[in-house]
Design an enzyme around this catalytic site. Structure first.
Site, PDB file in Angstrom:
ATOM      1  N   ASP A   5      -1.704   6.695   6.232  1.00 14.05           N
ATOM      2  CA  ASP A   5      -2.780   5.827   5.757  1.00 14.05           C
ATOM      3  C   ASP A   5      -3.087   4.875   6.920  1.00 14.05           C
ATOM      4  OD1 ASP A   5      -4.363   3.868   4.677  1.00 14.05           O
ATOM      5  OD2 ASP A   5      -2.954   3.262   3.109  1.00 14.05           O
ATOM      6  N   TRP A  50       0.833  -1.207   0.000  1.00 14.46           N
ATOM      7  CA  TRP A  50       0.000   0.000   0.000  1.00 14.46           C
ATOM      8  C   TRP A  50       0.862   1.249   0.000  1.00 14.46           C
ATOM      9  CZ3 TRP A  50      -4.347  -1.108  -1.912  1.00 14.46           C
ATOM     10  CH2 TRP A  50      -4.982  -2.318  -1.604  1.00 14.46           C
ATOM     11  N   LYS A  60     -12.824  -1.601   7.141  1.00 13.13           N
ATOM     12  CA  LYS A  60     -12.241  -2.547   8.098  1.00 13.13           C
ATOM     13  C   LYS A  60     -12.805  -2.275   9.494  1.00 13.13           C
ATOM     14  CE  LYS A  60      -8.457  -2.329   4.934  1.00 13.13           C
ATOM     15  NZ  LYS A  60      -8.633  -3.518   4.125  1.00 13.13           N
TER      16      LYS A  60
HETATM   17  C1  LIG Z   1      -3.461  -0.061   4.361  1.00 16.02           C
HETATM   18  C2  LIG Z   1      -4.369   0.048   3.171  1.00 16.02           C
HETATM   19  N1  LIG Z   1      -4.309   1.147   2.420  1.00 16.02           N
HETATM   20  C3  LIG Z   1      -5.107   1.307   1.340  1.00 16.02           C
HETATM   21  C4  LIG Z   1      -6.007   0.334   0.972  1.00 16.02           C
HETATM   22  C5  LIG Z   1      -6.863   0.561  -0.237  1.00 16.02           C
HETATM   23  O1  LIG Z   1      -8.097   0.929   0.197  1.00 16.02           O
HETATM   24  P1  LIG Z   1      -9.343   1.172  -0.769  1.00 16.02           P
HETATM   25  O2  LIG Z   1      -9.731  -0.166  -1.289  1.00 16.02           O
HETATM   26  O3  LIG Z   1     -10.345   1.769   0.161  1.00 16.02           O
HETATM   27  O4  LIG Z   1      -8.926   2.102  -1.843  1.00 16.02           O
HETATM   28  C6  LIG Z   1      -6.125  -0.816   1.740  1.00 16.02           C
HETATM   29  C7  LIG Z   1      -7.101  -1.846   1.369  1.00 16.02           C
HETATM   30  O5  LIG Z   1      -7.165  -2.922   1.894  1.00 16.02           O
HETATM   31  C8  LIG Z   1      -5.281  -0.965   2.861  1.00 16.02           C
HETATM   32  O6  LIG Z   1      -5.342  -2.062   3.618  1.00 16.02           O
END
Ligand SMILES: Cc1ncc(COP(=O)(O)O)c(C=O)c1O
Length: 364
Positions: free
Chosen positions: A175, A105, A199
């Site tokens: 994030d 991520w 989550k």
């Molecule tokens: C730490 C983290 N950042 C970003 C995301 C991406 O999120 P989204 O699907 O809401 O764009 C996730 C998705 O699991 C994640 O776990």
């Protein structure tokens, strides 16, 4: 009240929601607050909806003791759109932003920043297969950086920051998609915190952004209206139609967290839940092997392997058969992962721990 048996849900996201919240939503679904309609069917400009919206903002502010110089925004586009909005708003072409890489991520986040300006890898644990969070001494950023970005909990690799680096006058942007609301956090250490809701906060479709007001004021202006933080801050996240049902659910999840005793109590419960599973891994004499180094372990995503590959397949198959859902590791890394978010009850974690012990005893 619910008559159907609930699954042992270890999904990584979307993931378990508190059953009490689901039941309340069910009760209110058809006729919200005697309006004769559901919350999904009413105007986002109505009094009933406005109350839900403002109540969710107020509860989040109160749970985190968010200082007055911050805004809480409800956006759409997931955390993934924040990967873009952050540099689009805060990184100028001739500036550098520092990113700490702790997993896929963070890689996705820095990829977007490169579209807008210069980037620096302030630290990375990639060479160690993202098993650990870099030590503070390894982190290199500059006083002229636009910001420093990190991922507080690495959903795929199962690592998390226990303490956050101090970045002084440089805004720290996090994030927190996979550990928001899992423990107390001092919001004043951050310039921006963002998280997809699916989550710990509620259903997918809402993205929460906690952002310092002075950063909104200083942000780039020549960007599309919908991608400016100021657009949403100036309109209390009602510039366009917000994801009303998701925000209603988020408000109910926040009430549930309050009823559980707030973030301290939630954190304690999360520690106990994770411990019961990590203990099995640690006491298995190598039958199970954790992916993360012990000091970097996540309390939200427990990643492990069954050391014997064939047995691992059998483990996942038998676990599924026994009613455990979502234990396969992320498709990019394989192995096993138990996501133990706030709404996953201790009993589910204990049942998984018992299952792991029984599986080891049978196959060793
Ligand atoms: C730490 C983290 N950042 C970003 C995301 C991406 O999120 P989204 O699907 O809401 O764009 C996730 C998705 O699991 C994640 O776990």
């Amino acid at each position: 009240m619910i008559s159907t048996k609930r699954a042992y849900n270890f999904n990584a996201g979307p993931s378990a929601l508190p059953v009490e919240v689901l039941e309340k939503a069910q009760e209110e679904l058809v006729n919200f607050n005697s309006s004769g309609m559901s919350i999904m069917e009413m105007s986002h400009r109505s009094k009933d909806y406005e109350t839900v919206h403002n109540d969710a903002i107020a509860r989040l502010k109160s749970l985190y003791a968010i200082p007055d110089n911050y805004e809480v925004l409800f956006l759409q586009g997931g955390a993934s759109l924040q990967f873009t909005m952050v540099p689009m708003n805060f990184l100028k072409e001739d500036q550098t932003a520092s990113y700490i890489l702790t997993g896929s991520w963070s890689e996705k986040a820095i990829k977007e920043a490169k579209l807008f300006g210069q980037t620096r890898e302030a630290a990375s644990s990639k060479e160690n297969a993202y098993r650990n969070i870099p030590a503070f001494e390894e982190i290199q950023f500059n006083e002229t950086d636009a910001y420093v970005h990190l991922t507080s909990n690495n959903t795929i690799y199962g690592t998390a920051w226990n303490e956050f680096p101090k970045t002084g006058d440089i805004p720290l942007i996090a994030d927190m998609s996979s550990d928001i609301l899992s423990k107390p956090v001092d919001v004043s250490n951050f310039g921006v915190i963002y998280a997809g809701a699916q989550k710990n906060l509620g259903p997918s479709g809402v993205t929460v952004v906690i952002i310092r007001k002075d950063l909104i004021e200083k942000a780039n202006t020549k960007i599309p209206t919908m991608l400016k933080y100021s657009t949403h801050a100036d309109s209390n996240s009602l510039y366009n139609t917000p994801p009303t049902f998701g925000i209603y659910m988020l408000g109910e999840v926040l009430k549930w967290v309050e009823e559980k005793g707030g973030l301290d109590a939630i954190a304690k419960n999360n520690e106990e839940k994770a411990k019961v599973i990590y203990d099995v891994i640690d006491n298995s004499n190598g039958f199970y092997k954790g992916h993360a180094t012990i000091e970097s372990r996540s309390l939200m995503n427990i990643t492990f392997r069954v050391t014997d590959e064939e047995l691992e397949k059998q483990f996942l198959a038998e676990a599924k058969e026994a009613g455990f859902v979502g234990l396969n590791g992320h498709r990019s890394v394989g192995g096993c992962r138990a996501s133990t978010y706030n709404a996953v009850p201790f009993e589910a974690c204990k049942a998984l721990a018992d299952f792991m012990i029984a599986f080891q005893n049978k196959h060793q």
